[in-house]
Design a protein around this motif. Structure first.
Motif, PDB file in Angstrom:
ATOM      1  N   CYS A  19      12.819  35.848  38.130  1.00 56.99           N
ATOM      2  CA  CYS A  19      13.529  35.563  39.385  1.00 56.99           C
ATOM      3  C   CYS A  19      13.216  36.621  40.442  1.00 56.99           C
ATOM      4  CB  CYS A  19      15.036  35.507  39.129  1.00 56.99           C
ATOM      5  SG  CYS A  19      15.581  34.068  38.204  1.00 56.99           S
ATOM      6  N   THR A  20      13.123  37.871  40.023  1.00 61.17           N
ATOM      7  CA  THR A  20      12.801  38.947  40.968  1.00 61.17           C
ATOM      8  C   THR A  20      11.399  38.767  41.544  1.00 61.17           C
ATOM      9  OG1 THR A  20      14.237  40.484  39.759  1.00 61.17           O
ATOM     10  CG2 THR A  20      12.587  41.437  41.253  1.00 61.17           C
ATOM     11  N   VAL A  21      10.428  38.498  40.674  1.00 62.74           N
ATOM     12  CA  VAL A  21       9.040  38.338  41.122  1.00 62.74           C
ATOM     13  C   VAL A  21       8.897  37.160  42.072  1.00 62.74           C
ATOM     14  CG1 VAL A  21       6.697  37.773  40.368  1.00 62.74           C
ATOM     15  CG2 VAL A  21       8.047  39.449  39.094  1.00 62.74           C
ATOM     16  N   PHE A  22       9.459  36.008  41.687  1.00 67.01           N
ATOM     17  CA  PHE A  22       9.321  34.815  42.532  1.00 67.01           C
ATOM     18  C   PHE A  22      10.069  34.984  43.850  1.00 67.01           C
ATOM     19  CE2 PHE A  22       8.617  32.284  38.436  1.00 67.01           C
ATOM     20  CZ  PHE A  22       7.250  32.263  38.624  1.00 67.01           C
ATOM     21  N   SER A  23      11.195  35.699  43.818  1.00 64.11           N
ATOM     22  CA  SER A  23      11.956  35.918  45.056  1.00 64.11           C
ATOM     23  C   SER A  23      11.178  36.780  46.036  1.00 64.11           C
ATOM     24  CB  SER A  23      13.299  36.579  44.728  1.00 64.11           C
ATOM     25  OG  SER A  23      14.065  35.768  43.872  1.00 64.11           O
TER      26      SER A  23
ATOM     27  N   SER B 172      11.719  31.609  49.685  1.00 65.73           N
ATOM     28  CA  SER B 172      12.372  30.301  49.612  1.00 65.73           C
ATOM     29  C   SER B 172      12.896  30.004  48.211  1.00 65.73           C
ATOM     30  CB  SER B 172      11.403  29.194  50.041  1.00 65.73           C
ATOM     31  OG  SER B 172      10.250  29.178  49.206  1.00 65.73           O
ATOM     32  N   PHE B 173      12.458  30.778  47.219  1.00 62.16           N
ATOM     33  CA  PHE B 173      12.923  30.572  45.846  1.00 62.16           C
ATOM     34  C   PHE B 173      14.431  30.773  45.757  1.00 62.16           C
ATOM     35  CE2 PHE B 173      13.992  32.302  41.647  1.00 62.16           C
ATOM     36  CZ  PHE B 173      13.469  31.317  40.814  1.00 62.16           C
ATOM     37  N   LEU B 174      14.971  31.662  46.606  1.00 63.39           N
ATOM     38  CA  LEU B 174      16.400  31.970  46.568  1.00 63.39           C
ATOM     39  C   LEU B 174      17.235  31.045  47.446  1.00 63.39           C
ATOM     40  CD1 LEU B 174      16.485  35.880  46.607  1.00 63.39           C
ATOM     41  CD2 LEU B 174      16.964  34.351  44.701  1.00 63.39           C
ATOM     42  N   SER B 175      16.626  30.074  48.088  1.00 64.87           N
ATOM     43  CA  SER B 175      17.382  29.184  48.967  1.00 64.87           C
ATOM     44  C   SER B 175      18.355  28.324  48.164  1.00 64.87           C
ATOM     45  CB  SER B 175      16.427  28.280  49.751  1.00 64.87           C
ATOM     46  OG  SER B 175      15.760  27.387  48.879  1.00 64.87           O
ATOM     47  N   ALA B 176      19.422  27.895  48.820  1.00 65.05           N
ATOM     48  CA  ALA B 176      20.422  27.069  48.151  1.00 65.05           C
ATOM     49  C   ALA B 176      19.810  25.765  47.645  1.00 65.05           C
ATOM     50  CB  ALA B 176      21.570  26.771  49.122  1.00 65.05           C
ATOM     51  N   GLN B 177      18.904  25.191  48.430  1.00 64.25           N
ATOM     52  CA  GLN B 177      18.277  23.933  48.024  1.00 64.25           C
ATOM     53  C   GLN B 177      17.457  24.109  46.749  1.00 64.25           C
ATOM     54  OE1 GLN B 177      15.680  22.260  50.969  1.00 64.25           O
ATOM     55  NE2 GLN B 177      15.428  20.324  49.878  1.00 64.25           N
ATOM     56  N   ASN B 178      16.669  25.170  46.686  1.00 66.48           N
ATOM     57  CA  ASN B 178      15.847  25.387  45.497  1.00 66.48           C
ATOM     58  C   ASN B 178      16.701  25.774  44.295  1.00 66.48           C
ATOM     59  OD1 ASN B 178      13.024  25.606  44.433  1.00 66.48           O
ATOM     60  ND2 ASN B 178      13.728  27.675  43.964  1.00 66.48           N
ATOM     61  N   PHE B 179      17.785  26.520  44.542  1.00 68.99           N
ATOM     62  CA  PHE B 179      18.691  26.898  43.460  1.00 68.99           C
ATOM     63  C   PHE B 179      19.285  25.653  42.803  1.00 68.99           C
ATOM     64  CE2 PHE B 179      22.828  28.751  41.963  1.00 68.99           C
ATOM     65  CZ  PHE B 179      22.268  29.578  40.990  1.00 68.99           C
ATOM     66  N   ALA B 180      19.659  24.678  43.612  1.00 69.56           N
ATOM     67  CA  ALA B 180      20.190  23.423  43.067  1.00 69.56           C
ATOM     68  C   ALA B 180      19.101  22.646  42.339  1.00 69.56           C
ATOM     69  CB  ALA B 180      20.776  22.574  44.199  1.00 69.56           C
ATOM     70  N   ASN B 181      17.874  22.695  42.857  1.00 67.85           N
ATOM     71  CA  ASN B 181      16.769  21.985  42.202  1.00 67.85           C
ATOM     72  C   ASN B 181      16.516  22.504  40.791  1.00 67.85           C
ATOM     73  OD1 ASN B 181      16.292  20.351  44.409  1.00 67.85           O
ATOM     74  ND2 ASN B 181      14.700  21.670  45.268  1.00 67.85           N
ATOM     75  N   LEU B 182      16.721  23.813  40.590  1.00 65.08           N
ATOM     76  CA  LEU B 182      16.499  24.395  39.265  1.00 65.08           C
ATOM     77  C   LEU B 182      17.376  23.724  38.215  1.00 65.08           C
ATOM     78  CD1 LEU B 182      16.259  28.206  40.098  1.00 65.08           C
ATOM     79  CD2 LEU B 182      14.447  26.773  39.162  1.00 65.08           C
ATOM     80  N   PHE B 183      18.617  23.412  38.574  1.00 62.50           N
ATOM     81  CA  PHE B 183      19.530  22.796  37.615  1.00 62.50           C
ATOM     82  C   PHE B 183      19.101  21.372  37.270  1.00 62.50           C
ATOM     83  CE2 PHE B 183      22.227  26.110  39.468  1.00 62.50           C
ATOM     84  CZ  PHE B 183      22.791  26.658  38.325  1.00 62.50           C
ATOM     85  N   THR B 184      18.747  20.600  38.282  1.00 64.97           N
ATOM     86  CA  THR B 184      18.377  19.219  38.021  1.00 64.97           C
ATOM     87  C   THR B 184      17.008  19.110  37.347  1.00 64.97           C
ATOM     88  OG1 THR B 184      17.510  19.038  40.290  1.00 64.97           O
ATOM     89  CG2 THR B 184      19.783  18.336  39.910  1.00 64.97           C
ATOM     90  N   GLN B 185      16.082  20.010  37.683  1.00 65.29           N
ATOM     91  CA  GLN B 185      14.750  19.974  37.072  1.00 65.29           C
ATOM     92  C   GLN B 185      14.798  20.299  35.583  1.00 65.29           C
ATOM     93  OE1 GLN B 185      12.275  22.636  39.330  1.00 65.29           O
ATOM     94  NE2 GLN B 185      12.098  21.263  41.085  1.00 65.29           N
TER      95      GLN B 185
ATOM     96  N   VAL C 134      12.519  28.048  35.698  1.00 62.08           N
ATOM     97  CA  VAL C 134      12.148  29.042  36.707  1.00 62.08           C
ATOM     98  C   VAL C 134      10.627  29.174  36.795  1.00 62.08           C
ATOM     99  CG1 VAL C 134      12.155  31.527  37.188  1.00 62.08           C
ATOM    100  CG2 VAL C 134      14.293  30.344  36.674  1.00 62.08           C
ATOM    101  N   ILE C 135       9.947  29.200  35.626  1.00 57.28           N
ATOM    102  CA  ILE C 135       8.486  29.286  35.635  1.00 57.28           C
ATOM    103  C   ILE C 135       7.882  28.080  36.337  1.00 57.28           C
ATOM    104  CG2 ILE C 135       6.426  29.246  34.178  1.00 57.28           C
ATOM    105  CD1 ILE C 135       7.984  30.816  32.089  1.00 57.28           C
ATOM    106  N   ASP C 136       8.335  26.894  35.959  1.00 58.22           N
ATOM    107  CA  ASP C 136       7.788  25.667  36.533  1.00 58.22           C
ATOM    108  C   ASP C 136       8.060  25.588  38.034  1.00 58.22           C
ATOM    109  OD1 ASP C 136       6.517  23.021  36.031  1.00 58.22           O
ATOM    110  OD2 ASP C 136       8.442  22.262  36.730  1.00 58.22           O
ATOM    111  N   ASN C 137       9.291  25.903  38.407  1.00 60.31           N
ATOM    112  CA  ASN C 137       9.681  25.827  39.816  1.00 60.31           C
ATOM    113  C   ASN C 137       9.009  26.908  40.653  1.00 60.31           C
ATOM    114  OD1 ASN C 137      11.701  26.881  42.053  1.00 60.31           O
ATOM    115  ND2 ASN C 137      12.148  24.714  41.765  1.00 60.31           N
ATOM    116  N   GLY C 138       9.054  28.152  40.173  1.00 60.39           N
ATOM    117  CA  GLY C 138       8.493  29.265  40.936  1.00 60.39           C
ATOM    118  C   GLY C 138       6.996  29.145  41.144  1.00 60.39           C
ATOM    119  N   MET C 139       6.284  28.747  40.088  1.00 57.28           N
ATOM    120  CA  MET C 139       4.832  28.612  40.219  1.00 57.28           C
ATOM    121  C   MET C 139       4.473  27.409  41.080  1.00 57.28           C
ATOM    122  SD  MET C 139       3.348  29.845  36.566  1.00 57.28           S
ATOM    123  CE  MET C 139       1.812  30.303  37.353  1.00 57.28           C
ATOM    124  N   GLY C 140       5.346  26.403  41.081  1.00 59.43           N
ATOM    125  CA  GLY C 140       5.128  25.269  41.983  1.00 59.43           C
ATOM    126  C   GLY C 140       5.260  25.682  43.432  1.00 59.43           C
ATOM    127  N   LEU C 141       6.256  26.522  43.725  1.00 59.92           N
ATOM    128  CA  LEU C 141       6.431  27.013  45.090  1.00 59.92           C
ATOM    129  C   LEU C 141       5.249  27.871  45.531  1.00 59.92           C
ATOM    130  CD1 LEU C 141      10.208  28.028  45.113  1.00 59.92           C
ATOM    131  CD2 LEU C 141       9.177  26.066  46.249  1.00 59.92           C
TER     132      LEU C 141
END
Length: 419
Positions: free
Chosen positions: A49-53, A58-71, A376-383
């Motif tokens: 989380c630190t590295v991607f942030s 944008s990794f720390l945005s509310a929208q992406n934070f919610a996406n992590l749960f659904t993904q 987090v890996i999937d989402n962060g590397m996608g961003l």
């Protein structure tokens, strides 16, 4: 006179309630002895989380934070079931496509047959239960290795999914209740109410346990440590709900988008339920006993075959729930539902979280922590714009590291006599 038990360990007397410093030293001693639990997953999650942030704010945005749960929801739910199978040193390679079969049953009933959503959900879960009974019977009663049985089921279930959805087509899922599971949110007020219930319940359990153990003179954690756990959970959940309650819609005039995703309390309820089953019931103790030493458990009077069958039932039932969530998120079921990387990510989530591939060690919480790491890996590397191949390589490396840590900790525990 205080009711405090005292026991001798060498020349040192240990009371029922150690000091905070003693508690910390005991924990560090367990870690050095190989009992590291979910520590690698927690540290890995913090680092990722630190590295991607830093690299993508944008990794720390509310929208992406919610996406992590659904993904990561479907994979996490399947991984929760896999924990039970892994605790026995078994494996279920069919869990991914089992979720696809159950999702296809759901879609056929609710869309093609036009039956109510609750009938479709019950049918999907019942399908998972039957699958688990079949797999468990073949493993426990017939004696076929779980690797072979579930590999055969993995291949067969792919064909069943194709048959249920008529080849390469897909079936849309438009029922509002089913779609809401992975695509709608609780109101902000309900989100805070959820935090209050969870923290209040956790505090009650922790304080009651501390009080009972202290009254009986048993070794227990220092009271400040108990309070720190309760406070830590309250802070983590409070921050998470605060972020999720922020407005995430790009055009507030058209629609508002804020609140905790509905799938989050579903995962929380299942986490609490299965954790209670494993840690507070005789069935849970039997699962750990069979996973630790099957022959010793048999001689102790435990029905080993029944335990082995039951874990496959739990695994496939949780796969069914994961399939329902996957169908909700995609608003449809297609030949890839439950396929692709679902099984690999689910097994990876359980192992990365701290569940041992050798059996006898693991918690349902491991699946949630590991699922968060995978998401987090999937989402962060996608961003960051990396292609799928790079994501698979990184996830594979993380899984290998987790398995290596598990093997090392077992050797360390054996060498120090803690296992």
């Amino acid at each position: 006179m205080t009711n405090t038990a005292v026991r001798k360990v060498g020349p040192v007397a240990v009371t029922g309630t150690p000091t905070v410093g003693g508690h910390v030293r005991n924990y560090l001693s367990r870690v050095r002895g190989g009992d590291i639990g979910a520590l690698p997953a927690v540290l890995g999650l913090a680092v990722l989380c630190t590295v991607f942030s830093i690299m993508r704010p944008s990794f720390l945005s509310a929208q992406n934070f919610a996406n992590l749960f659904t993904q990561g929801a479907a994979v996490t739910l399947i991984a929760m079931g896999l924990v039970f199978v892994l605790l026995l040193g078994e494996i279920d390679l069919s869990a991914g496509f089992a979720s696809g079969v159950c999702a296809a049953v759901l879609a056929n009933i609710v869309t093609k047959a036009g039956w109510p959503w609750y009938v479709a959900v019950l049918a999907a879960i019942a399908t998972g239960l039957v699958i688990g009974l079949t797999l468990g019977f073949l493993v426990a009663k017939i004696g076929i290795p779980s690797f072979v049985v579930t590999l055969a089921a993995f291949l067969a279930f792919q064909g069943i999914v194709l048959l249920l959805i008529s080849g390469g087509s897909n079936i849309s899922v438009r029922d509002e209740v089913l779609v809401a599971i992975a695509n709608r949110n609780l109101t902000p007020v309900l989100g805070w109410l959820l935090v209050a219930v969870v923290v209040g319940g956790y505090a009650a359990v922790q304080l009651l346990r501390h009080r009972k153990r202290t009254a009986r003179g048993l070794v227990t954690d220092p009271f400040p440590v108990v309070l720190a756990r309760i406070g830590g959970l309250a802070v983590i959940l409070g921050v998470a709900v605060y972020i999720l309650n922020l407005e995430r819609s790009r055009n507030v005039l058209i629609s508002s988008l804020k609140g905790v995703p509905i799938v989050v309390p579903i995962i929380a309820v299942l986490l609490i339920f299965w954790t209670f089953v494993l840690q507070r019931t005789s069935y849970g103790r039997h699962v750990y006993a069979v996973g630790g030493n099957r022959e010793a458990a048999r001689r102790a009077g435990i029905n080993v075959d029944r335990i082995r069958i039951s874990v496959f039932v739990i695994c496939s039932t949780m796969a069914a729930i994961g399939g329902i969530v996957a169908a909700s998120r995609a608003n449809s079921v297609d030949p890839n539902t439950g396929g692709s990387n679902v099984l690999l990510y689910a097994v990876g989530a359980a192992v990365i979280g701290g569940t041992s591939l050798f059996g006898g060690k693991g918690r349902v919480l491991d699946a949630v922590l590991g699922g968060a790491v995978v998401a987090v890996i999937d989402n962060g590397m996608g961003l960051m714009g990396y292609e799928a191949g790079v994501k698979y390589v990184v996830t594979g490396v993380v899984l290998l590291l987790a398995a290596s840590v598990d093997a090392f900790s077992r050797r360390r525990a054996a060498a120090t006599g803690t296992r």
